[in-house]
Design an enzyme around this catalytic site. Sequence first.
Site, PDB file in Angstrom:
ATOM      1  N   SER A 121       0.823  -1.208   0.000  1.00 42.03           N
ATOM      2  CA  SER A 121       0.000   0.000   0.000  1.00 42.03           C
ATOM      3  C   SER A 121       0.850   1.248   0.000  1.00 42.03           C
ATOM      4  CB  SER A 121      -0.864   0.054   1.259  1.00 42.03           C
ATOM      5  OG  SER A 121      -1.539  -1.137   1.448  1.00 42.03           O
ATOM      6  N   HIS A 142      -2.215  -3.103  -6.717  1.00 35.91           N
ATOM      7  CA  HIS A 142      -2.761  -2.756  -5.411  1.00 35.91           C
ATOM      8  C   HIS A 142      -4.271  -2.903  -5.409  1.00 35.91           C
ATOM      9  CE1 HIS A 142      -3.739   0.298  -2.116  1.00 35.91           C
ATOM     10  NE2 HIS A 142      -3.244  -0.763  -1.522  1.00 35.91           N
ATOM     11  N   GLU A 154      -4.998  -0.282  -8.366  1.00 39.83           N
ATOM     12  CA  GLU A 154      -3.956   0.660  -8.765  1.00 39.83           C
ATOM     13  C   GLU A 154      -2.779  -0.149  -9.311  1.00 39.83           C
ATOM     14  OE1 GLU A 154      -4.578   4.447  -5.722  1.00 39.83           O
ATOM     15  OE2 GLU A 154      -3.550   2.677  -4.971  1.00 39.83           O
ATOM     16  N   ASN A 192      -4.571   5.707  -1.058  1.00 41.06           N
ATOM     17  CA  ASN A 192      -4.085   5.743   0.322  1.00 41.06           C
ATOM     18  C   ASN A 192      -3.444   7.075   0.670  1.00 41.06           C
ATOM     19  OD1 ASN A 192      -5.066   3.267   0.865  1.00 41.06           O
ATOM     20  ND2 ASN A 192      -3.115   2.190   0.685  1.00 41.06           N
TER      21      ASN A 192
HETATM   22  N1  NAD Z   1      -5.487  -4.386   4.885  1.00 37.04           N
HETATM   23  C1  NAD Z   1      -5.802  -3.628   3.868  1.00 37.04           C
HETATM   24  O1  NAD Z   1      -6.855  -2.982   3.872  1.00 37.04           O
HETATM   25  C2  NAD Z   1      -4.886  -3.542   2.666  1.00 37.04           C
HETATM   26  C3  NAD Z   1      -5.403  -3.031   1.471  1.00 37.04           C
HETATM   27  C4  NAD Z   1      -4.588  -3.020   0.325  1.00 37.04           C
HETATM   28  C5  NAD Z   1      -3.282  -3.482   0.410  1.00 37.04           C
HETATM   29  N2  NAD Z   1      -2.798  -3.958   1.617  1.00 37.04           N
HETATM   30  C6  NAD Z   1      -1.422  -4.455   1.631  1.00 37.04           C
HETATM   31  O2  NAD Z   1      -1.474  -5.864   1.524  1.00 37.04           O
HETATM   32  C7  NAD Z   1      -0.375  -6.447   2.213  1.00 37.04           C
HETATM   33  C8  NAD Z   1      -0.895  -7.464   3.222  1.00 37.04           C
HETATM   34  O3  NAD Z   1      -1.677  -6.767   4.206  1.00 37.04           O
HETATM   35  P1  NAD Z   1      -2.801  -7.511   5.058  1.00 37.04           P
HETATM   36  O4  NAD Z   1      -3.622  -6.447   5.676  1.00 37.04           O
HETATM   37  O5  NAD Z   1      -3.458  -8.547   4.230  1.00 37.04           O
HETATM   38  O6  NAD Z   1      -1.906  -8.196   6.187  1.00 37.04           O
HETATM   39  P2  NAD Z   1      -2.299  -9.392   7.164  1.00 37.04           P
HETATM   40  O7  NAD Z   1      -1.476  -9.201   8.378  1.00 37.04           O
HETATM   41  O8  NAD Z   1      -3.765  -9.497   7.312  1.00 37.04           O
HETATM   42  O9  NAD Z   1      -1.812 -10.681   6.362  1.00 37.04           O
HETATM   43  C9  NAD Z   1      -0.468 -10.959   6.049  1.00 37.04           C
HETATM   44  C10 NAD Z   1      -0.299 -12.472   5.848  1.00 37.04           C
HETATM   45  O10 NAD Z   1       1.002 -12.732   5.367  1.00 37.04           O
HETATM   46  C11 NAD Z   1       1.454 -13.934   5.949  1.00 37.04           C
HETATM   47  N3  NAD Z   1       2.903 -14.008   5.883  1.00 37.04           N
HETATM   48  C12 NAD Z   1       3.807 -13.364   6.664  1.00 37.04           C
HETATM   49  N4  NAD Z   1       5.046 -13.718   6.271  1.00 37.04           N
HETATM   50  C13 NAD Z   1       4.936 -14.573   5.237  1.00 37.04           C
HETATM   51  C14 NAD Z   1       5.863 -15.291   4.426  1.00 37.04           C
HETATM   52  N5  NAD Z   1       7.172 -15.169   4.608  1.00 37.04           N
HETATM   53  N6  NAD Z   1       5.391 -16.098   3.453  1.00 37.04           N
HETATM   54  C15 NAD Z   1       4.066 -16.227   3.260  1.00 37.04           C
HETATM   55  N7  NAD Z   1       3.139 -15.563   4.017  1.00 37.04           N
HETATM   56  C16 NAD Z   1       3.565 -14.753   4.989  1.00 37.04           C
HETATM   57  C17 NAD Z   1       0.907 -13.855   7.359  1.00 37.04           C
HETATM   58  O11 NAD Z   1       0.831 -15.142   7.960  1.00 37.04           O
HETATM   59  C18 NAD Z   1      -0.473 -13.248   7.135  1.00 37.04           C
HETATM   60  O12 NAD Z   1      -1.469 -14.219   6.940  1.00 37.04           O
HETATM   61  C19 NAD Z   1       0.397  -5.302   2.826  1.00 37.04           C
HETATM   62  O13 NAD Z   1       1.442  -4.937   1.970  1.00 37.04           O
HETATM   63  C20 NAD Z   1      -0.655  -4.199   2.899  1.00 37.04           C
HETATM   64  O14 NAD Z   1      -0.087  -2.934   2.895  1.00 37.04           O
HETATM   65  C21 NAD Z   1      -3.602  -4.015   2.720  1.00 37.04           C
END
Ligand code: NAD
Length: 598
Positions: A121, A142, A154, A192
């Site tokens: 993000s 994204h 995005e 964002n």
């Molecule tokens: N939460 C949101 O609203 C949102 C929206 C758009 C983008 N993002 C982006 O998406 C990405 C993930 O965010 P999220 O909110 O889903 O996080 P989250 O914490 O909900 O999930 C992350 C997952 O990654 C897994 N993980 C960690 N290390 C790992 C590895 N080495 N190999 C495989 N899996 C691994 C974890 O077990 C977890 O299930 C981030 O970069 C975030 O910025 C988030």
Amino acid sequence: MAREFTSVGVVGLGTMGAGIVEVFARNGIDVVAVEISDAALDRGRANLTGSTDRAVAKGKLAEADRDALLGRVTFAVGLDALHSVDLVIEAVPEHLDLKQRIFGELDRVCKPEAILATNTSSLSVTEISVSTTRPNQVIGIHFFNPAPVMKLVEVVRTVVTSADVVADVEALCARLGKVDVTINDRAGFIANALLFGYLNHAVGMFEARYASREDIDAAMKLGCGLPMGPLALMDLIGLDTAYEILDTMYRRGGRDRRHAPVPLLKQMVTAGLLGRKSGRGFYTYERPGSPKVVPDDQTPAASALADGTRGLANGISKVGIVGSGTMATGIIEVFARAGYEVVSVTRGAEKSAQVCEAVKTSLNKGVVRGILSEADRDTALGRINWSATLEHLADVDLVVEAVVEELSVKKALFASLDEICKPGVVLATTTSALPVIELAMATQRPADVVGLHFFNPAPVMPLVEIVRTIRTSAETTATARAVCAALGRTGVLCGDRSGFIVNALLFPYLNDAVRMLEASYSTADDIDHAMKLGCGYPMGPFELLDVVGLDVSLAIQRELYLELREPGFAPAPLLEHLVTAGYLGRKTGRGFRDHTPR
Ligand SMILES: NC(=O)c1ccc[n+]([C@@H]2O[C@H](COP(=O)([O-])OP(=O)(O)OC[C@H]3O[C@@H](n4cnc5c(N)ncnc54)[C@H](O)[C@@H]3O)[C@@H](O)[C@H]2O)c1
């Protein structure tokens, strides 16, 4: 010919990853879904099945389609399972070193032609790409939360991403039924960058006890038509993820204080209050991962409102409304329709006649639309007394002032009301920008003065901000709440600060959008698209600015800047220039867009 993607890999099955898996599998693409451990894989699988089961329960997905969807997903621990996919999307936590390590490994595991994408993000896609030997095949894709629902993607290209890769990914987005905007690699991209300053500001309001979580959220939902309030959205995003995004944006985006995470966020993350995913964040949820909010110790007692409503029935029946503009006209209608006897005071018989006509026209519209019977219209009109002298307010129980937005005029009016009105009457102002305390101190009864900030058009908008000054009594506030409830409005309680809740959170965001346009990062169309399709906003920032009026927006932004002295609130020069040029929005035929009929 666009590249065919028959199988994709998704790394990390948390909030975003599980949703991204669903998007691909729904569209007939095989997915290899990868996690870090068996336990995490089980949680990821549960995220996916939870979401698809909810879609089936809501009738949005047939059972057979769900089974086919799940049949396209292979689950695995470790990146080795991704050796033959055409594209990988990484969705692990928002840490640069973690993402760089994963991209280094993906580079070794995946076939040479595979595209490697990140769902980051806020981190630099460029910095992630250089941990591979194929930075030209690295791109940002994204998605927005929840990925199966939000239409926007995005697409983030770096200076080395090859044009073919960008085109292939754009075609893929279209195949997934998404709308993409393609942009350069900058902290927070479009959505964002505009969203997180606002979210952090809302957390700051909550931390400072400026308003309750329910009131902050209700204000933005009902005042701006947003799909959810900022604190509920923080819970959906995940507080740990939100913290990391803010932290990165602060460091990458010019150290704007508005992106420095509010201290409360760090405390909540440390305490394990991560939002929906952990079952508790700003709100408490039925269980981890559940969207259902359950009451907790911060939930307002239902009895508080009921008591207030009883007070109203006994206390207030006759209401004085001073003014003859758009707001006064709307507010007269609202009170008359709710059963109050209304005394409308204007500056002369001619003005009263105009207001009376306007109220009649509006009530007639209600009849035409079938929301009001002719009898109800006539009764409502019969409840209104038209007057041109303040003396007629001697026996009202509540006064709502809605005259011109000038401090000297309003102060003089409050001084007169103080002389004329009987003791114990609540004196309310609808000001959107002036300090309510100034008006309170123009009277000998500051405890009885309160702000009742209605939104335009008052007969339609469900929100009223109840502004309590440091002198407003608890009784006055309770009466104000009860009046709002009796009007069928949601009253939200806040302090006496510039912009109250809604404008303070809304206008800096609009101003930021103008700055983004000014910096030529994106176009007005793409920015509007991003906020509508990525965040579910009813209008994009430039559409809204043209409707509200650029002069009005500039004045509000200036007030906020003057009062809060926040450098990030300084009005965007482009906004100033457009106002100077007379481009004020729809009302002058031109603002950010040309509205003149062709
Ligand atoms: N939460 C949101 O609203 C949102 C929206 C758009 C983008 N993002 C982006 O998406 C990405 C993930 O965010 P999220 O909110 O889903 O996080 P989250 O914490 O909900 O999930 C992350 C997952 O990654 C897994 N993980 C960690 N290390 C790992 C590895 N080495 N190999 C495989 N899996 C691994 C974890 O077990 C977890 O299930 C981030 O970069 C975030 O910025 C988030």
